[in-house]
Design a protein around this motif. Sequence first.
Motif, PDB file in Angstrom:
ATOM      1  N   HIS A 150      -5.085   0.242  -2.041  1.00  0.00           N
ATOM      2  CA  HIS A 150      -5.399   0.928  -3.372  1.00  0.00           C
ATOM      3  C   HIS A 150      -6.048   0.030  -4.309  1.00  0.00           C
ATOM      4  O   HIS A 150      -5.711  -1.111  -4.429  1.00  0.00           O
ATOM      5  N   GLU A 152      -6.297  -0.045  -7.298  1.00  0.00           N
ATOM      6  CA  GLU A 152      -5.447  -0.153  -8.380  1.00  0.00           C
ATOM      7  C   GLU A 152      -4.602  -1.388  -8.177  1.00  0.00           C
ATOM      8  O   GLU A 152      -4.513  -2.093  -9.087  1.00  0.00           O
ATOM      9  N   SER A 153      -4.207  -1.443  -7.036  1.00  0.00           N
ATOM     10  CA  SER A 153      -3.292  -2.505  -6.668  1.00  0.00           C
ATOM     11  C   SER A 153      -4.038  -3.939  -6.790  1.00  0.00           C
ATOM     12  O   SER A 153      -3.511  -4.951  -7.248  1.00  0.00           O
TER      13      SER A 153
END
Lengths: 656, 212, 308
Positions: A150, A152-153
């Motif tokens: 991800h 976002e991670s």
Amino acid sequence: MMTFFLSSVSLLMATGLAALFSRKGSLIAVAGCILAAILGLIPVLASLFTSAAFTLRIGWNVPFGAFSLEIDPLSAFFLLPVFLLSPLAALYGQAYLQNQGGHAKSWFFWNSLVASMAVLVAARNAVLFLVAWEIMSLCSFFLVVCEHRHAESRRAGWIYLVSTHLGTAFIVALFLLLGNSAHSFDFNEFIRSGIVSSPAATLLFFLSVVGFGTKAGFVPFHVWLPEAHPAAPSHVSALMSGVMIKMGIYGLVRTLTFFNAYPFSWAAVLIAVGALSGILGVLFAIAQHDVKRLLAYHSVENIGIITLGLGTGLLGTSLQLPFVAVIGFAGGLLHVLNHAVFKSLLFLGAGAVALRAGPRDMDRLGGLLKRMPRTGIAFFIGAAAIAGVPPLNGFVSELLIFYAGFDGIVAGSVPVVAATVAAVAALGLIGGLAVACFTKVFGIVFLGEPRSREAEQAHEADALMTVPMLVLASLCGIIALASPLILRVFKGILPGLTHLSAAECSFRLDRAAHTLEGFLAAAAAVIVMATALVWARRRLLSGRSQTVVVTWDCGYVKPSASMQYTSSSFAQPLVDLFGSILRTHKHLEAPAGHFPSIGSMRTHTADIFRRLLFDPLFAAVQHALIMGHFLQHGRIHLYVLYIALTLLILLAVKLQ
Amino acid sequence: MAFPMDSLLVCVVLIDLALLAVNRLVTLVRIAALQGVLIGGLSLYVGGADAASILTATASLVLKGIVFPFMLMRAMREASINREVEPYIGLNLSIIFGLALLALSLWLGFKLPLPVAAASTLIVPVALFTILAGLFLIVGRLKALTQIVGYLVLENGIYTFSLAISHQSSWIVELGILLDVFVAVFIMGVITYQINREFDHIDTNQLSDLKD
Amino acid sequence: MIPVTTQMALLRLAAAFVLAPLLFGVINRTQALFAGRKGPPLLQMYFDIAKLMRKGTVISRTTTWVFRLGPIVGLSCVATGCLLVPFAGLPAPISFPGDFVVLVALLALMRFFTVSAALDTGSSFEGMGASREVQFSALAEPALLVSFAVLARQTSALSLSEMFGQVSVIFWQQAAPSFILVLAALFIVFLAENARIPFDDPNTHLELTMVHEVMVLDHGGPDLGFILYGSALKMWILGALIVNIVIPIHEISVWPDIFLFIVGMLLLAVAVGVVESVMARLRLLHVPQLLVGAVGLAILALMLMLGA
């Protein structure tokens, strides 16, 4: 005793390595973590109950370094959450990651993280401390980016990595200055060199507040928390929020023991930082929709409460109010343990919800208590504990801080009263807002009707996940019940902080224990009466009509789940009231026309410190560094040239 | 501790805080008037029984209690101003600011050396706070009318301050200040009315556009 | 054999448990008097509770154990609160340094459960009431704590019993302005926490405008009885804080003390009735202002006390 500790650390490392290479590695690592925790708890409990210190020195071929370990009561107190929570979270994580498709290699970082925290707390040499600190930061970074697919991670991971290293820079500066004045990097030498309060000491204090505060999450250095915690797997968030950020508090407290005296201004700074972190933390938490992000902001709040306690203690020490000093520190430190327990419980609960129900957005959850009864009851206890309502542990530590504050109000001079009233009022406001926040979380997520199909189809998590939660939930009650006994362990810790003798400390702790016993009597009265009323209600209702119908809905023909109050609507009065601070963005599409069909509202609360302080700051830094861009070409031989030139110049300078 | 006097002074402080918290223009003018009356009464209580101090006190009572509110109400009625105060700084925040200002003035008030001992320890801090509250009203509110009220409150503060050292100052100065304020309120009242007739509003923000 | 003081303490406690619902009767009678009505009987609250206790229940199918536990825990909290607050001069049965913090926390526990029970129904009205309740109480809590700080500073005491044991005529002479301000702050908190006008109108029947009453819409039968009795006890506790300051009596002798105290409580109820008759409900947006004002009053009282 140190043999137990060393074998615990080596077991962690060995089983961690096994996780890298073996196929059954994750099981070995988890088992190793549990066993190591049991081994590690032996010296910890021994030190806490006998107030003894166990030491170990091994030669180490590092300049200025020494492998010098010691478990004194202060270290033991901070080791307690490390060894208590890591096995529970590991058990949970084993089941959690199984559902997420393995990530077996992450257990290497997990065990290394636990081991590095254990060494960090026991380290008595600045170099060893910094090495452990760095390993801790790196391991937690790798755990945050565990789900690296991800974007976002990955982004959260970078933010975390940058901010933690900025903090480390301040800590390195702190230890260099300390080492320079003590001519050694041994902690005992720091204490012996006797740093008195002076402008230089204030600089040291400032460095430690910024450096350790970045790890702990003091406002405005908290910006990494609400990014990193939601990105990491839940058991990692639990360990990071419950235990790792406390390492920042440990560093600060350990640094405080190096000083001979504290000026009043330091106490005022800590109280101000604590009040600011506490109030802003809970305010931003109220405005969030993502459970894990909300919990991350609550870590900021609780760090604020801890700091209020430490600040009150510092105030008492600096102005010779022994009672305020002892109880303030005791309350702050006890809250470290308490927060570790209930915050990891809540993160585990949030993980179970995310796993079984899907969305992390609270506004799409609801009615989970019927579908996940065990997770629900554990989360309820955790929520009540963090909201600081009796009879759970969160209230006990707050009561101690209140008690210290009120004692300062009664006994102190005008500046003391001003500081303690600020602390008391801030703590009161934080408490009220925390109740608002956690009735919101529990009420929206677990009560009412499900707001989405995923929530409707949720079912209870595995036993491996619910059992650790229930254990933690019962710990919330047990710590409260045993609090008068737990206070005794502080008589080994506090002399170093308050500069009082152990007898003087234990005299004051006994007075506080008296208050806690009174509180327990009141709590017992509540529980007895509630039990009696449950019985009375059952007797009254037996044989009478007990109808079950739909909720009263003011006569609507077809009530639906989407008509319920959502987390945004629940929080709206408070968000609006503090609108000038929160600056929530509202996107409103009002329904229009005579037969309105579509209308929607979304709110989004960005972190003002990130937006107004760090983003412009980093943009400026980036702008400045862009000027060095011409050095970078991406050709290896040029870089070798740079290295050769640097070496030559250094050689020339040295030989000059 | 002089009980009646301290109670009066606390009332003055409460009125200052209320001025910062209040949302209606009419109420604002009314409490400002009440404060004028209170301070007039206070000066009667503190001042001697000689004709001069009674004259000053009575003049201030009549002007601030009756004449000024009457004029302001009239201006408001004729300019048909919206009833809300329209703060720059929110009302809740204003109260918090007010408390901070109060702490500041208490601190200053106890530090400040006075030529003679005041009748009460509270009188100087209260005077300072009233002055600051008046300034806050002038700075933190939008409308011309609230600024007039702020100016009045400021004068109340100065008047209270003079009470602390009343034995020294001449009553002529008092009357002079009072006359000044009278003229100021009169002129501002008229100007407010005129501005409103010209521009259909009395928002000082938009007046600043005139400078170009 | 039970010592005499314990006997008297039990007697006072019994007075609290028996007389609390009477306050509502007095408030309603005062309002009726203002409106020129005859009004409900003084003992109406007792009749209501007795009737509810004899009824069955109707429960929403959305609800869980949280809903059923709400009224029970709420009532237990305030009943325990009665053990912590001293009445009419004698020390409270449970008294220790810092007990007022526990009292504030018990109110928070009550709120935690009441609000959770309200959200358990999934009704938007009850969600609305819950949301307002937590907002108002979050601001009322600091006001209450700072008020206690003033009392603690003035009396140099850290428990409610010692505090109120020392509020005497002399204290009133020393720091009357501070005491008046604290009383004002406490009265505001009293009205807010008990959901009275100008914060909440207990008699309205429009769900959209209510705060506290709307949270208990779905409770019925004995549950509602518990809630009603709980709110009566809550009013008694918070009222006792005020009356203990206003009437500084101790040990003139036992019976006149108790008599004076009860008269004080009834007068407080009359005062609430008067406020409700002459005031309208505040707009919801202005409620926080009044509560922030209460914090302000308490802080002002403290400043004056430090300054004087």
